[in-house]
Motif scaffolding. Structure first.
Motif, PDB file in Angstrom:
ATOM      1  N   LEU A   1     100.044 -72.754 -23.937  1.00 10.44           N
ATOM      2  CA  LEU A   1     100.789 -73.747 -24.402  1.00 10.44           C
ATOM      3  C   LEU A   1     100.676 -75.203 -23.990  1.00 10.44           C
ATOM      4  O   LEU A   1     100.279 -75.759 -25.251  1.00 10.44           O
ATOM      5  N   LYS A   2     100.712 -75.588 -22.907  1.00 11.37           N
ATOM      6  CA  LYS A   2     100.656 -76.898 -22.567  1.00 11.37           C
ATOM      7  C   LYS A   2      99.396 -77.586 -22.662  1.00 11.37           C
ATOM      8  O   LYS A   2      99.254 -78.054 -23.219  1.00 11.37           O
ATOM      9  N   LYS A   3      98.492 -76.792 -22.233  1.00 12.49           N
ATOM     10  CA  LYS A   3      96.911 -76.479 -22.884  1.00 12.49           C
ATOM     11  C   LYS A   3      96.755 -77.146 -24.241  1.00 12.49           C
ATOM     12  O   LYS A   3      95.999 -78.115 -24.711  1.00 12.49           O
TER      13      LYS A   3
ATOM     14  N   ILE B   1      95.286 -80.725 -26.119  1.00  9.03           N
ATOM     15  CA  ILE B   1      94.009 -80.897 -26.755  1.00  9.03           C
ATOM     16  C   ILE B   1      94.701 -81.013 -28.248  1.00  9.03           C
ATOM     17  O   ILE B   1      93.694 -82.141 -28.829  1.00  9.03           O
ATOM     18  N   LEU B   2      95.709 -80.805 -28.766  1.00  3.51           N
ATOM     19  CA  LEU B   2      95.851 -81.197 -29.718  1.00  3.51           C
ATOM     20  C   LEU B   2      96.236 -82.450 -29.978  1.00  3.51           C
ATOM     21  O   LEU B   2      96.611 -83.430 -31.293  1.00  3.51           O
TER      22      LEU B   2
END
Length: 122
Positions: A102-104, A108-109
């Motif tokens: 979720l952190k990655k 990215i978003l």
């Protein structure tokens, strides 16, 4: 405005006497509460007492919870504890992986697009 008492006379209030309950009543009240499955407020209202009083009586008159002083149920064997421990460790690892994903994804978003086709109109 004729009244028999004047405004300057002190009003004498009678002191309320506290209700006294015997030990047997307290024990039956706690037993009723624990066996009925009703909330303490409901049982207390039915008996004409405050819920806080019923809770206080429970501390004194309720049977101790199984498994010793702190409750917690029956004692578990070392094997059961090891099994539970390994299961919880696996769950922690899985949740850490999910958190990292979720952190990655959030990183990215939240990046600004670097391509020319980012939707901006100059």
């Amino acid at each position: 405005m004729n009244s028999k008492t004047s405004m300057n006379e002190p009003v004498i209030q009678t002191k309320k006497s506290r209700k006294q309950f015997d030990k047997a009543f307290k024990q039956r009240a706690v037993e009723l509460w624990l066996t009925s499955g009703k909330a303490a407020t409901v049982v207390a209202a039915e008996l004409g007492i405050r819920a806080q009083l019923l809770s206080k009586w429970r501390e004194r008159f309720a049977p101790p919870p199984p498994g010793g002083e702190g409750g917690g149920g029956a004692k578990r064997s070392a094997e059961q504890l090891e099994t539970e421990n390994s299961s919880l460790r696996r769950e922690v690892d899985y949740l850490r992986q999910q958190r990292d994903i979720l952190k990655k994804t959030l990183g990215i978003l939240s990046e600004t697009p670097s391509s020319a086709f980012n939707g901006s109109t100059r």
